[in-house]
Scaffold this motif. Structure first.
Motif, PDB file in Angstrom:
ATOM      1  N   THR A  53      15.985   1.719   0.945  1.00  0.00           N
ATOM      2  CA  THR A  53      14.705   1.924   1.623  1.00  0.00           C
ATOM      3  C   THR A  53      14.935   2.278   3.083  1.00  0.00           C
ATOM      4  O   THR A  53      15.751   1.654   3.760  1.00  0.00           O
ATOM      5  CB  THR A  53      13.835   0.656   1.529  1.00  0.00           C
ATOM      6  OG1 THR A  53      13.640   0.336   0.150  1.00  0.00           O
ATOM      7  CG2 THR A  53      12.489   0.862   2.185  1.00  0.00           C
ATOM      8  N   PRO A 115       7.846   0.521   5.904  1.00  0.00           N
ATOM      9  CA  PRO A 115       8.667   1.264   4.935  1.00  0.00           C
ATOM     10  C   PRO A 115       8.190   2.713   4.847  1.00  0.00           C
ATOM     11  O   PRO A 115       6.997   2.975   4.727  1.00  0.00           O
ATOM     12  CB  PRO A 115       8.426   0.527   3.619  1.00  0.00           C
ATOM     13  CG  PRO A 115       7.130  -0.171   3.790  1.00  0.00           C
ATOM     14  CD  PRO A 115       6.943  -0.422   5.267  1.00  0.00           C
ATOM     15  N   THR A 118      11.502   4.728  -0.386  1.00  0.00           N
ATOM     16  CA  THR A 118      12.455   3.887  -1.112  1.00  0.00           C
ATOM     17  C   THR A 118      13.265   4.744  -2.077  1.00  0.00           C
ATOM     18  O   THR A 118      12.867   5.867  -2.420  1.00  0.00           O
ATOM     19  CB  THR A 118      11.732   2.781  -1.907  1.00  0.00           C
ATOM     20  OG1 THR A 118      10.839   3.388  -2.828  1.00  0.00           O
ATOM     21  CG2 THR A 118      10.966   1.854  -0.997  1.00  0.00           C
TER      22      THR A 118
END
Length: 143
Positions: A53, A115, A118
């Protein structure tokens, strides 16, 4: 003849004053229009990241503009087939929206990292930042 010269000089002075008045009005109007060139953009250096990630954070992000604004973070992978032939492949993006003078510290003080994508492979990555307004960004990408 003297009267004609005086009338001509008066017309010249009136024209100069009118021209200056028009310029001052235009300058005044332009001063109230937000600048179209006040956009924020940044391209990072290359980061060597391991797979997994990719996060954005570990630093401050501040909307320094006068209005609510959205910052876009785009992440790219640099794929090179030879030393002189590289392609930038977009892998993901996130937007960060903040009010004027609002800030966030993703990755610090309990705020989660952001994030971006990923399931990435190890490689060379970089990011770009763009927004219509003004920003101060000290965060970066990492695994």
């Amino acid at each position: 003849m003297m009267m004609q010269q005086q009338v001509s000089a008066d017309r010249g002075n009136v024209m100069k004053r009118a021209y200056i008045s028009v310029l001052l009005m235009v300058a005044l109007l332009v001063s109230f229009v937000p600048s179209a060139s006040a956009a924020f953009s940044y391209t990072s250096p290359i980061y060597n990241l391991s797979g997994g990630t990719i996060y954005f954070g570990n630093g401050v992000i501040v909307n320094t503009g006068q209005y609510y604004d959205t910052l876009t973070v785009n992440v790219y992978k640099k794929e090179c087939t030879t030393t002189s032939s590289c392609t930038n492949i977009w892998v993901g993006s996130k937007t960060i929206s903040l009010s004027s003078q609002q800030y966030t510290y993703p990755g610090a003080s309990g705020a989660p990292l952001i994030p971006i994508v990923t399931g990435t492979a190890a490689g060379q990555y970089f990011y770009t930042l763009s927004a219509p307004g003004s920003w101060h960004v000290m965060a970066s990408i990492h695994n």
